[in-house]
Design an enzyme around this catalytic site. Sequence first.
Site, PDB file in Angstrom:
ATOM      1  N   HIS A 175     -43.923 -16.744  55.234  1.00  0.00           N
ATOM      2  CA  HIS A 175     -45.451 -16.076  55.222  1.00  0.00           C
ATOM      3  C   HIS A 175     -46.526 -17.279  56.084  1.00  0.00           C
ATOM      4  CE1 HIS A 175     -47.119 -16.657  52.031  1.00  0.00           C
ATOM      5  NE2 HIS A 175     -45.602 -16.284  51.076  1.00  0.00           N
TER       6      HIS A 175
ATOM      7  N   GLU B 121     -39.614 -12.032  48.178  1.00  0.00           N
ATOM      8  CA  GLU B 121     -40.325 -13.527  46.962  1.00  0.00           C
ATOM      9  C   GLU B 121     -39.180 -13.450  45.514  1.00  0.00           C
ATOM     10  OE1 GLU B 121     -39.695 -16.222  46.773  1.00  0.00           O
ATOM     11  OE2 GLU B 121     -41.321 -17.172  46.944  1.00  0.00           O
TER      12      GLU B 121
END
Length: 327
Positions: free
Chosen positions: A66, A178
């Site tokens: 990201h 994550e």
Amino acid sequence: MYVNNVIFTPHRILFNPTFVPSPISKLRSSRSSSVLCFSSRSDMDTSEGLSIYPLHRCKTLHLVRHAQGTHNVAGEKDHEAYMSYDYFDAQLTPLGWEQVDHLRAHVQAFGLSKKIELVIASPLLRTMQTAAGVFGGEAYTEGIDAPPLMKENVGHSEHAAISSLNCPPFVAVELCREHLGLHPCDKRRSIHEYRDMFPAIDFSLIESDEDILWTPDIREKDEEVAVRGLKFLKWLWTRKEKEIAIVSHSGFLYHALSAFGNDCHPTVKSEICKHFANCELRSMVIVDRGLVGSDKSTTNYPGKIPHGLDLPSDAADEKNKVNGPTQ
């Protein structure tokens, strides 16, 4: 799943992994498959470690971290900021959106946007913003007969809505999140909130509306992330798509890829397994050596049509020695 059944490689280079992370009982596979190996003659060995695999047993993955999130800026100044609920499900910064625009231009300039058949995103705000901005359609216009991929001003970004037209399907998958736990920036919102923000993203693979994976007091271990990463890669073989973009996170990508490339040249290992910069893209080829998938080739051709004799010359010579020449 045995890690040896899957090969991860930078585009055009193939190699075998050796490291197997410790299993998590929750993620332990009930199925394993055998591996067919061959050894080359010593005079054929080269320092490049080349291998050949059938095309239909390969997938091309475009891995993306990201773009810059608000938690990244705060965490660089003070690592304790990652513990703050001020950065719950952190959104992209204005600089992050600039990074998205640059990567989008790169993807379009090199024709990747026309090749990618599926976009997979971790279901967090910053990853879905990045995925929509890089791989989505053009600016959304009211009245078109398709829901927007991302609505206007999602995450207080002041960003225009993004169209779902002329882009591949988008799917949210929790396996590529994550590290779970402890850091509020890695805790997701409810799925019904995300559905309102990203109407054209498919959230059907996520079972729970609320985030039941994240805990406030325990951080997922690196080796657990690695096992989850391998489970994610194995899941990819259940997909029919051959060219897939995956928008995820630095920690997940690093530990998922750490299982691969240990018997390669250090430069190749580094190309696979090093931390991703914000909005970095790396294209990899993943190879199924153990029949994890069951796809058949769409490009192979059986030959010998119409039917007829086609003995190779060396086989014909050997037959002639045994039977004598034909008249």
